[in-house]
Design a protein around this motif. Structure first.
Motif: not given
Ligand code: COA
Length: 320
Positions: A262-290
């Motif tokens: 019950x949390x607004x999805x806007x507080x869940x940033x996403x970038x998989x549209x451009x990178x797919x599932x990059x496994x262990x890299x996905x959280x730190x890539x998104x952190x770096x972009x933000x």
């Protein structure tokens, strides 16, 4: 004393592979992949190895933090696709960047690898054993998927993300890590069959295999549980969280997690549209972009959460 992220960096290969490109090699479509996963394209490594990419991400994080490689005490690499069994990937990164004073090892927890590595670094830093660490997630799953299996090959991409962390007064507030080995069979990759002179055959490396629906059910149940656990353990209401940075496997998984919590999805940033599932890299890539977009303010509370093969899952709550 806790552990604070003081620099972020990431690197993805130049080669873009779109859903339409994949429709030329397996029976699939842009519409199917986008509607089921939110993925539009991914990067595929043709020249870079896992440690090459990880070292580039690590150097970017060091530059941003203003930390010299010699100051690093510990390098932890979350990966399922190291270049070799040994030397481990973290040692290879050490050689690339010249972090001569670091102890180096890999953490194998599939897509949860970065979150497990960050929490492990925090455990070492909390004891006072180490002061400064490089925590990296990097994977080249393109060398482990079966490019004839449309059920898996459309989901993944290659990349690396890195963070420099240091002992500080502000930073990680709470963390947890969980595993359920008995369910490991729903998502496996790179199995090595025995091969030797007695058997008269060479060892074989198996491709990824996945029960997609079971993985989906696991993620939407366990991620809300571990986020709720880390919030409760620190007495933090969910309303206080600015962003929930979740492993970027699939948009529908993230949407379901937001709905369940019950949390607004806007507080869940996403970038998989451009990178797919990059496994262990996905959280730190998104952190770096933000981080580079200036999305985080000092004092913001952020939850990181990963889930993946093992099965493994876990969360970190930190104050930026
Ligand atoms: N293109 C077109 N059709 C495909 C396809 C593709 N890339 N992949 C599978 N299909 C087909 C299946 O063969 C099946 O056909 P059938 O009905 O004729 O047998 C149909 O689509 C439905 O397959 P199903 O597996 O039921 O689809 P789904 O709605 O469960 O979606 C996933 C599949 C993989 C997208 C979904 O299960 C998922 O996202 N799971 C989580 C996976 C994940 O994130 N893994 C990594 C975690 S770290």
């Amino acid at each position: 004393m806790t552990t604070r992220i003081i620099g972020t960096g990431s690197y993805v290969p130049d080669q873009i592979v779109t859903n339409d490109d994949l429709a030329k090699i397996v029976e699939t479509s842009d519409e199917w992949i986008r509607s089921r996963t939110g993925i539009g394209e991914r990067r595929i490594a043709t020249a870079d190895s896992t440690s090459d990419m990880a070292a580039k991400a690590a150097q970017a994080a060091l530059d941003q933090a203003g930390v010299r490689a010699e100051e690093i005490d510990l390098i932890l690499l979350g990966t399922s696709s190291p270049d070799h069994c040994f030397p481990n990937g973290a040692c290879e990164i050490q050689a690339h960047i010249g972090a001569v004073n670091a102890a180096c090892f890999d953490i194998s927890a599939a897509c949860t690898g970065y979150v497990f590595a960050l929490n492990t670094a925090h455990a070492f830093i909390s004891t006072g054993m180490y002061r400064t660490a490089l925590v990296i997630g990097a994977d080249v799953l393109s060398k482990l998927v079966d490019w004839g299996d449309r059920g898996t090959c459309v989901l993944f991409g290659d990349g690396a993300g890195a963070t420099v962390v240091r002992a500080d007064e502000r930073g990680i507030l709470g963390m947890n890590m969980h595993s359920e080995g008995a369910k490991g069979g729903v998502l496996t990759c790179g199995s090595r069959s025995n091969g030797n002179f007695l058997l008269g055959k060479k060892p074989e490396l198996g491709y990824m295999s996945m029960d997609g629906q079971e993985v989906f059910k696991f993620a939407v149940k366990k991620v809300p549980e571990c986020i709720t656990e880390v919030l409760a353990s620190t007495g933090t209401p969910k309303e206080d969280i600015t962003y929930f940075v979740i492993h970027q496997a699939n948009y529908r998984i993230i949407e379901s997690i937001a709905k369940r919590m019950k949390i607004d999805p806007a507080r869940f940033p996403v970038n998989m549209e451009h990178y797919g599932n990059t496994s262990a890299a996905s959280v730190p890539i998104l952190l770096d972009e933000m981080n580079r977009e200036g999305k985080f303010k000092p004092g913001d509370k952020i939850v990181l959460s990963g889930f993946g093969g093992g099965l493994t899952w876990g969360a970190t709550l930190l104050e930026w």
